[in-house]
Every structure is written in structure tokens, then in C-alpha cells.
Design a protein around this motif. Structure first.
Motif, PDB file in Angstrom:
ATOM      1  N   GLN A   1       0.830  -1.210   0.000  1.00 39.97           N
ATOM      2  CA  GLN A   1       0.000   0.000   0.000  1.00 39.97           C
ATOM      3  C   GLN A   1       0.860   1.254   0.000  1.00 39.97           C
TER       4      GLN A   1
ATOM      5  N   SER B   1      -4.860  -0.253  -5.233  1.00 37.10           N
ATOM      6  CA  SER B   1      -6.002  -1.148  -5.033  1.00 37.10           C
ATOM      7  C   SER B   1      -5.784  -2.482  -5.743  1.00 37.10           C
TER       8      SER B   1
ATOM      9  N   ASP C   1      -9.040 -11.562   2.749  1.00 36.97           N
ATOM     10  CA  ASP C   1      -9.185 -10.113   2.585  1.00 36.97           C
ATOM     11  C   ASP C   1      -8.661  -9.409   3.824  1.00 36.97           C
ATOM     12  N   GLN C   2      -7.975  -8.267   3.617  1.00 38.42           N
ATOM     13  CA  GLN C   2      -7.327  -7.593   4.740  1.00 38.42           C
ATOM     14  C   GLN C   2      -8.301  -7.007   5.746  1.00 38.42           C
TER      15      GLN C   2
ATOM     16  N   ASP D   1      -7.751  -1.612   6.340  1.00 34.23           N
ATOM     17  CA  ASP D   1      -7.899  -0.552   5.337  1.00 34.23           C
ATOM     18  C   ASP D   1      -7.787   0.819   5.984  1.00 34.23           C
TER      19      ASP D   1
ATOM     20  N   HIS E   1      -4.710   3.634   5.370  1.00 33.32           N
ATOM     21  CA  HIS E   1      -5.105   4.983   4.958  1.00 33.32           C
ATOM     22  C   HIS E   1      -4.488   6.024   5.895  1.00 33.32           C
TER      23      HIS E   1
ATOM     24  N   LEU F   1     -14.365   4.920   5.905  1.00 33.25           N
ATOM     25  CA  LEU F   1     -14.073   3.563   6.371  1.00 33.25           C
ATOM     26  C   LEU F   1     -14.054   3.494   7.898  1.00 33.25           C
TER      27      LEU F   1
END
Length: 267
Positions: free
Chosen positions: A13, A24, A38-39, A44, A48, A203
Motif C-alpha cells: 500500500q 487497489s 481479505d485484509q 484498510d 489509509h 471507512l
């Protein structure tokens, strides 16, 4: 998800968020190719936060100057090139915000596949190559107008499609409009601040309203790793972009896209 997987995904990332190769896509591919889970939402949010901190700290002088000038234009009606740039960044952020809210479910359901990533990686890579070879390189970000900012903002909205690359789309649009490579990259990076802030906040709100368990060790690895990787990536990209151009990233995108197609055919 293990600490090792958290480290690798956060590193990916951080390294890809600001390069024109699609972060992505790289975060989706480990689950598609390696079978990693999936993380998750919490991770996420963590990455970020890390990448946002990196770009804000790297451009801290510019950010303070833009914020000061923007507040001056709002409350004291004082306008200069910094306040103009701040308003242009806000304008350029609007298309992605609107389309992101409207199309979020559609993108999650239908566009997060290796086939889509392969196609967009190749197509937008070729577009980046063509623009970089034909661009005039005449202006910097302070010479931009509202029409140019809106066009770049629409390009940023296109990057909602996985594999497109937010930085790749915005840099491509800026180069097409006559920006120098350095100015295109700086404008793209400054544009990332509000959009990453809004995406992270969205998020974070979803995370707060959910019952998803939070692993603090995994999140700490995500924040720290993505921050360091993103900061170094921004620094060296800006140092080297005038010398190497976009060709290395185009070649990488083509190889990645072909690899995705091959994996899709034989998996």
C-alpha cells in the motif's frame, strides 16, 4: 491475517499509493493469487492513516501555506496563488466523492476481479505512455485553471475502477493538460490528501458502526509500515521522475496486466 501478511500488504500500500501503478490492484491481487484472506475494514483504515500521514508530513510546508491562504480567502477575501490552488484541489476532489458514494456497491460487486484489474492496468498504462511521450510540459500546478482541475478530478474519479491507479489517472490527465512531470506529480499528491482523508473517515465510520474485531498489533504494523514506505516513495519519485519519465511504470503495468490475464486463464 498474520503479522507477516499485514506487513507485506502495508508495504505494498505504501509503495503503490503514490506511484502510477494502482494500489487497489496490488491489495486485491494477494488474495486472488496467493489465497490470502481479505485484509478487512480495520486494516484498510490503518493503511489509509499511514499513507495520509506520509503525504501530509512530506508536504507540510505546502499544506500549511495552502490552508492559511484558503482560510484567508474565505474569511478575509484575500486571494493569491496558494488560495487559488487550494480551491482547485477542493474542486478536483468533488467528482470522486460523488461517484464514490453512488457507485461504491457496484464497484465492490462487479469490478474487483483479476480480469478487470488486468484490463485497466494495461489500457491505462498504454494511455500513460502515450501522454508522457506527447506532453508539452509547459506549466506548473499554480498555472492551472478550474477547467483543468475539474478534468483532473474526473480522472481521479475514474480511478475508482480497480487497476486504474488514482495517481496514474491524475498524473496522466495533468500531463495531457500540459503540466510538467514534477507539477503533475505534486498536484496528484496534494489532491490525495482530501480524498484519502475522506475515504479513511468513511471507512473509519463504517468500522465504528460494525462489530469487527480490532487487532492492535496488526493495525500498528499497518500504520507504521505504510507510512514509512509511502514517505520514501514520494521522496524518491519526485527526485527521479524528471530523469526516468513514466516508461518504467508503463512497462511494469504491462507486465502486471499480462500476468493477471495469464493467472486468470490458468487458474
Amino acid at each position: 491475517m498474520s503479522i507477516f501478511e499485514s506487513f507485506i500488504l502495508a508495504l505494498i500500500q505504501g509503495l503503490t499509493e503514490f506511484l502510477p501503478i494502482s494500489s487497489s490492484a496490488h491489495l486485491i491481487l494477494p488474495s486472488a493469487i496467493l489465497g490470502w484472506e481479505d485484509q478487512g475494514l480495520a486494516f484498510d483504515v490503518a493503511v489509509h492513516v499511514g499513507t495520509l500521514a506520509a503525504v501530509v508530513i512530506y508536504f507540510r510546508k505546502e499544506v500549511m501555506s495552502l490552508l492559511t491562504a484558503w482560510f484567508g480567502s474565505v474569511f478575509q477575501r484575500e486571494h493569491n496563488k496558494e488560495s487559488k490552488l487550494a480551491w482547485l484541489i477542493i474542486l478536483a476532489t468533488i467528482p470522486a466523492c460523488v461517484l464514490g458514494l453512488l457507485l461504491d456497491d457496484l464497484i465492490e460487486l462487479y469490478l474487483r476481479s483479476a480480469w478487470v484489474i488486468a484490463t485497466t492496468t494495461i489500457l491505462f498504462g498504454l494511455l500513460l505512455w502515450w501522454v508522457d511521450k506527447t506532453a508539452s510540459f509547459k506549466q506548473d500546478e499554480y498555472q492551472a485553471g478550474w477547467k483543468q482541475a475539474l478534468i483532473i478530478g474526473l480522472a481521479q474519479a475514474m480511478a475508482l475502477i480497480p487497476g486504474t491507479s488514482r495517481s496514474g489517472a491524475t498524473i496522466t490527465a495533468a500531463l495531457y493538460l500540459g503540466f510538467t512531470r514534477e507539477a503533475a506529480a505534486r498536484f496528484s499528491f496534494l489532491m490525495s490528501i482530501p480524498i484519502i482523508s475522506l475515504a479513511g473517515s468513511y471507512l473509519g465510520l463504517k468500522l465504528a458502526m460494525s462489530d469487527v474485531p480490532v487487532a492492535l498489533d496488526m493495525l500498528s504494523v499497518g500504520v507504521v509500515t505504510s507510512f514509512i514506505a509511502a514517505y520514501l516513495c514520494i521522496h524518491f519519485f519526485l527526485k527521479l521522475i524528471s530523469k526516468m519519465g513514466m516508461t518504467p511504470f508503463v512497462v511494469y503495468r504491462l507486465l502486471l496486466g499480462v500476468g493477471c490475464w495469464v493467472d486468470g486463464v490458468f487458474s
